[in-house]
Write a protein that holds these residues in place. Structure first.
Motif, PDB file in Angstrom:
ATOM      1  N   ASP A  27       0.827  -1.205   0.000  1.00 46.30           N
ATOM      2  CA  ASP A  27       0.000   0.000   0.000  1.00 46.30           C
ATOM      3  C   ASP A  27       0.859   1.251   0.000  1.00 46.30           C
ATOM      4  O   ASP A  27       2.046   1.216   0.338  1.00 46.30           O
ATOM      5  CB  ASP A  27      -0.889   0.041   1.256  1.00 46.30           C
ATOM      6  CG  ASP A  27      -2.129  -0.818   1.119  1.00 46.30           C
ATOM      7  OD1 ASP A  27      -2.839  -0.676   0.109  1.00 46.30           O
ATOM      8  OD2 ASP A  27      -2.382  -1.639   2.022  1.00 46.30           O
ATOM      9  N   ASP A  28       0.217   2.367  -0.394  1.00 52.29           N
ATOM     10  CA  ASP A  28       0.776   3.714  -0.213  1.00 52.29           C
ATOM     11  C   ASP A  28       2.131   3.911  -0.885  1.00 52.29           C
ATOM     12  O   ASP A  28       3.068   4.445  -0.295  1.00 52.29           O
ATOM     13  CB  ASP A  28       0.889   4.039   1.287  1.00 52.29           C
ATOM     14  CG  ASP A  28      -0.476   3.989   1.971  1.00 52.29           C
ATOM     15  OD1 ASP A  28      -1.462   4.378   1.333  1.00 52.29           O
ATOM     16  OD2 ASP A  28      -0.538   3.540   3.135  1.00 52.29           O
ATOM     17  N   THR A  29       2.220   3.483  -2.133  1.00 56.00           N
ATOM     18  CA  THR A  29       3.414   3.747  -2.937  1.00 56.00           C
ATOM     19  C   THR A  29       2.984   4.551  -4.167  1.00 56.00           C
ATOM     20  O   THR A  29       1.858   5.051  -4.223  1.00 56.00           O
ATOM     21  CB  THR A  29       4.111   2.435  -3.313  1.00 56.00           C
ATOM     22  OG1 THR A  29       3.149   1.522  -3.865  1.00 56.00           O
ATOM     23  CG2 THR A  29       4.757   1.797  -2.091  1.00 56.00           C
ATOM     24  N   ARG A  30       3.867   4.669  -5.166  1.00 56.91           N
ATOM     25  CA  ARG A  30       3.583   5.563  -6.297  1.00 56.91           C
ATOM     26  C   ARG A  30       3.796   4.853  -7.628  1.00 56.91           C
ATOM     27  O   ARG A  30       4.852   4.311  -7.894  1.00 56.91           O
ATOM     28  CB  ARG A  30       4.496   6.792  -6.238  1.00 56.91           C
ATOM     29  CG  ARG A  30       4.411   7.589  -4.949  1.00 56.91           C
ATOM     30  CD  ARG A  30       5.468   8.691  -4.918  1.00 56.91           C
ATOM     31  NE  ARG A  30       6.826   8.146  -4.932  1.00 56.91           N
ATOM     32  CZ  ARG A  30       7.913   8.858  -5.233  1.00 56.91           C
ATOM     33  NH1 ARG A  30       7.807  10.120  -5.581  1.00 56.91           N
ATOM     34  NH2 ARG A  30       9.102   8.301  -5.196  1.00 56.91           N
ATOM     35  N   ARG A  31       2.758   4.845  -8.441  1.00 54.55           N
ATOM     36  CA  ARG A  31       2.841   4.344  -9.818  1.00 54.55           C
ATOM     37  C   ARG A  31       3.640   3.044  -9.912  1.00 54.55           C
ATOM     38  O   ARG A  31       4.661   2.968 -10.602  1.00 54.55           O
ATOM     39  CB  ARG A  31       3.453   5.398 -10.736  1.00 54.55           C
ATOM     40  CG  ARG A  31       2.528   6.575 -11.005  1.00 54.55           C
ATOM     41  CD  ARG A  31       3.188   7.599 -11.931  1.00 54.55           C
ATOM     42  NE  ARG A  31       3.634   7.000 -13.187  1.00 54.55           N
ATOM     43  CZ  ARG A  31       2.860   6.821 -14.253  1.00 54.55           C
ATOM     44  NH1 ARG A  31       1.598   7.172 -14.217  1.00 54.55           N
ATOM     45  NH2 ARG A  31       3.340   6.283 -15.352  1.00 54.55           N
ATOM     46  N   ASN A  32       3.165   2.007  -9.247  1.00 53.03           N
ATOM     47  CA  ASN A  32       3.836   0.707  -9.323  1.00 53.03           C
ATOM     48  C   ASN A  32       3.582   0.121 -10.706  1.00 53.03           C
ATOM     49  O   ASN A  32       2.465  -0.300 -11.015  1.00 53.03           O
ATOM     50  CB  ASN A  32       3.333  -0.212  -8.225  1.00 53.03           C
ATOM     51  CG  ASN A  32       3.678   0.333  -6.855  1.00 53.03           C
ATOM     52  OD1 ASN A  32       3.031   1.250  -6.355  1.00 53.03           O
ATOM     53  ND2 ASN A  32       4.722  -0.202  -6.260  1.00 53.03           N
TER      54      ASN A  32
END
Length: 383
Positions: free
Chosen positions: A125-130
């Protein structure tokens, strides 16, 4: 030994596809436009899910963004992207990145031995553009952030262990990762017009938390030749500092690195800016241009392979196809998605038995990240 036999010998053991015969003589060759009909025959009219498939193949939708996965309480994430399958007893797990910001992350679907959906859940969760990533030999999923100064996160497909950010793998516009268990390194692509091809050497293979060395491939501007590896001086630049790709002047530039896949001493990776597929020969540190666009296959993106030796390349745009490149150089579509021209295809992966194939249309029929669709194809795949 006949040429086909030679190519087969080079690929079957590791499950990676061979490309044009010129690769074996040192000549860079553009793969022609569909040399012959594909091994599964022509595509038939679209089925009820809007997919054109060869005879004997069927499709089903296993998940839609914003909707609960059937029989579970998990709401499928927006913009499904890179993915992989993991054996789970007699069943398997398919993991899928979410290429949105903010939010990002990774979801997973668990299947039983009969291919029925048994569970679905979140593993990051809560990461960027995986965007893309890679599967490790110790059964974790490396999920990569496709943002400037982005990170790699190591995740547990079963969701039992908390995901961990692996800082030593560098801070840049990550795309995909591919593990080389022979040399005990991980190859990394970078989605920039002047991006690089990286190699991470962990201090302790199997424990990415123990640190390591990030290196960049250095070579001239040619499309084939010898490569060397140079250590990146500062793999963790602060935002606004000199990016990793600009820290080594002799680094070879690749126009928009995308999918990355390793098997049997070779790492195949795609570059979307010039519609190319590259081969890096890890045994002798040489590289070749394997496919130079201009044919049926365009918009090259995520890649995977079967144990038979066929390579599968998903298109970002193009004809919205997943194309096969066979060991005898046939290039042909095996899937075509209708009426989704504002989307892209991503996350191709086979289940452990090799008879079910997963992929996503990231933005579905509407062209919105909230309209992603994840599919399963069942049929007589060569494996």
């Amino acid at each position: 030994m006949r040429r086909r036999s030679f190519l087969r010998a080079a690929v079957v053991g590791g499950g990676v596809a061979a490309f044009s015969g010129g690769l074996w003589t040192g000549a860079a060759v553009s793969v022609p436009n569909r040399l012959a009909e594909g091994p599964y025959g022509p595509l038939l009219p679209a089925d009820g899910n809007g997919l054109e498939l060869p005879e004997g193949f069927t499709s089903r939708i296993i998940a839609r963004s914003g909707e609960q996965v059937e029989g579970t309480s998990y709401t499928w994430h927006d913009a499904p992207d890179g993915g992989a399958c993991f054996a789970d007893g007699d069943g398997w797990i398919y993991v899928s990145n979410s290429e949105i910001e903010p939010g990002g992350g990774v979801g997973a679907v668990r299947f039983d031995a009969g291919g029925n959906i048994a569970d679905a859940y979140r593993i990051l969760d809560d990461t960027r553009r995986n965007c893309a990533g890679g599967k490790t030999p110790w059964d974790t999923w490396l999920s990569c952030e496709e943002v400037g100064y982005g990170y790699v996160f190591e995740t547990d497909p079963w969701g039992r262990n908390e995901a961990v950010r692996r800082d030593a793998m560098g801070k840049f516009n990550h795309e995909a990762a591919a593990c080389d268990p022979v040399r005990k390194v991980i190859y990394l692509t970078e989605d920039e017009p002047d991006g690089c091809f990286y190699r991470f050497r962990p201090n302790n293979w199997g424990d990415l938390g123990a640190g390591g060395v990030l290196e960049v491939l250095a070579a001239g501007s040619e499309t084939s030749g010898k490569a060397t590896w140079v250590e990146v001086p500062e793999p963790l630049p602060s935002d606004g500092d000199t990016p990793t790709r600009e820290q080594v002047s002799e680094a070879k530039r690749f126009d928009g690195g995308e999918g990355c896949h390793y098997a049997n001493d070779r790492c195949w990776f795609t570059t979307k800016g010039d519609d190319r597929v590259w081969q890096f020969n890890a045994a002798d540190d040489t590289f070749e241009l394997a496919y130079d666009g201009g044919g049926d296959l365009s918009g090259v993106d995520n890649i995977t392979s079967s144990d038979f030796g066929d390579l599968y390349v998903a298109e970002d745009g193009g004809n919205m196809e997943i194309c096969i490149i066979t060991p005898d150089d046939v290039v042909a579509p095996v899937v075509r998605v209708n009426d989704q021209d504002e989307s892209e295809l991503c996350g191709p992966a086979f289940n452990p038995a090799g008879d079910r194939f997963y992929f996503s249309s990231q933005r579905g029929t509407s062209g919105s990240s909230s309209d992603g669709i994840t599919y399963e194809i069942t049929g007589p795949f060569r494996h």
